[in-house]
Design an enzyme around this catalytic site. Sequence first.
Site, PDB file in Angstrom:
ATOM      1  N   LYS A 295       0.895  -1.163   0.000  1.00  0.00           N
ATOM      2  CA  LYS A 295       0.000   0.000   0.000  1.00  0.00           C
ATOM      3  C   LYS A 295       0.931   1.210   0.000  1.00  0.00           C
ATOM      4  O   LYS A 295       1.277   1.760   1.056  1.00  0.00           O
ATOM      5  CB  LYS A 295      -0.936  -0.041   1.209  1.00  0.00           C
ATOM      6  CG  LYS A 295      -2.116   0.903   1.064  1.00  0.00           C
ATOM      7  CD  LYS A 295      -3.215   0.549   2.039  1.00  0.00           C
ATOM      8  CE  LYS A 295      -4.225   1.673   2.160  1.00  0.00           C
ATOM      9  NZ  LYS A 295      -5.027   1.938   0.969  1.00  0.00           N
TER      10      LYS A 295
HETATM   11  C1  LIG Z   1      -6.074   0.484  -4.347  1.00  0.00           C
HETATM   12  C2  LIG Z   1      -6.791  -0.222  -3.231  1.00  0.00           C
HETATM   13  N1  LIG Z   1      -7.238  -1.460  -3.449  1.00  0.00           N
HETATM   14  C3  LIG Z   1      -7.907  -2.142  -2.490  1.00  0.00           C
HETATM   15  C4  LIG Z   1      -8.151  -1.580  -1.258  1.00  0.00           C
HETATM   16  C5  LIG Z   1      -8.886  -2.346  -0.201  1.00  0.00           C
HETATM   17  O1  LIG Z   1      -7.998  -2.697   0.827  1.00  0.00           O
HETATM   18  P1  LIG Z   1      -8.518  -2.927   2.321  1.00  0.00           P
HETATM   19  O2  LIG Z   1      -9.733  -3.784   2.228  1.00  0.00           O
HETATM   20  O3  LIG Z   1      -7.379  -3.639   2.981  1.00  0.00           O
HETATM   21  O4  LIG Z   1      -8.791  -1.598   2.890  1.00  0.00           O
HETATM   22  C6  LIG Z   1      -7.705  -0.276  -0.998  1.00  0.00           C
HETATM   23  C7  LIG Z   1      -7.943   0.371   0.303  1.00  0.00           C
HETATM   24  O5  LIG Z   1      -7.141   0.267   1.167  1.00  0.00           O
HETATM   25  C8  LIG Z   1      -6.996   0.402  -2.010  1.00  0.00           C
HETATM   26  O6  LIG Z   1      -6.554   1.651  -1.790  1.00  0.00           O
END
Ligand SMILES: Cc1ncc(COP(=O)(O)O)c(C=O)c1O
Length: 289
Positions: free
Chosen positions: A158
């Site tokens: 991330k």
């Molecule tokens: C690009 C992206 N994909 C997927 C997610 C979903 O991730 P999570 O469920 O861990 O928040 C997020 C959010 O965090 C994101 O920014």
Amino acid sequence: MEGAYDDRDGKIWLDGKLVDWRAAKVHILTHALHYASSVFEGERCYGGKIFLGHEHSKRLRFSASELDFEIPYTAEDIDAAKDAVLQANGFTDAYVRAVAWRGAGQEMGVASSRNPVHLAVAAWEWGNYYGDAKLKGAKLDIARWKRPSPETAPVHAKAAGLYMICTMSKHEAEARGCSDALFMDHRGYVAEATGANIFFVKDGEVHTPLADCFLNGLTRQTVIKLLTEKGIAVHERHIMPEELDGFEQCWLTGTAAEVTPVGQIRDYRFEVGALTLDIMDTYEKLVRS
Ligand SMILES: Cc1ncc(COP(=O)(O)O)c(C=O)c1O
């Protein structure tokens, strides 16, 4: 209505201390500002407890390691920092943002191994990410940018740099009256939205893109588990864009998005159907349990 995000009352945790919100600043020669050497987490606290808080702390450390830096705090230290922020601001229901980055230091070129790594945690009250889409279903555009190959970028981190095309795509989508944009990946398969993963329903079964070149969201993993426990078949696989025509229901998952129904992707329409409503409800109950 709260003011700008740098002009609020409250406390932010910065490098081990709670500081006044407006004093949580970085120098203009911060490496991350120039070269995107930054990773972050988005988390939600429900009734005083962060859902999957420790998993988010571990993912933050993992994301940093993918970008070749180490956060000088353990996952347990990060958990404690988040709790301290929530307590200092008196929040029980809030969004929590942890961010780690290469700061200003000895180096100002691309290499930055001698620059210090910083960590900060902030929290604020944040309602539905997609406004009233939870009732009506969000309207999505299709992004012209593609999710990159794992050979091109650290796609499972991330990492701030991966959001450059998210911001651009979301701006374009909003200009077309949509709430968000759906990315295809570098091979042309359906991937994810700019800040959330995507699911489809057809004939009572669920299909979701294989997370092989984008963030395998914690919400995505939770929802797959919940569906499996309900005895619903979940197919994690490569999905071609033409298949959007045959899907009956669609929803997004993410910490900020939670479970949000999708009503439309360009000209493809989906109903906010029974399974979508059921999984929204089950997820809502789980995060508050
Ligand atoms: C690009 C992206 N994909 C997927 C997610 C979903 O991730 P999570 O469920 O861990 O928040 C997020 C959010 O965090 C994101 O920014």
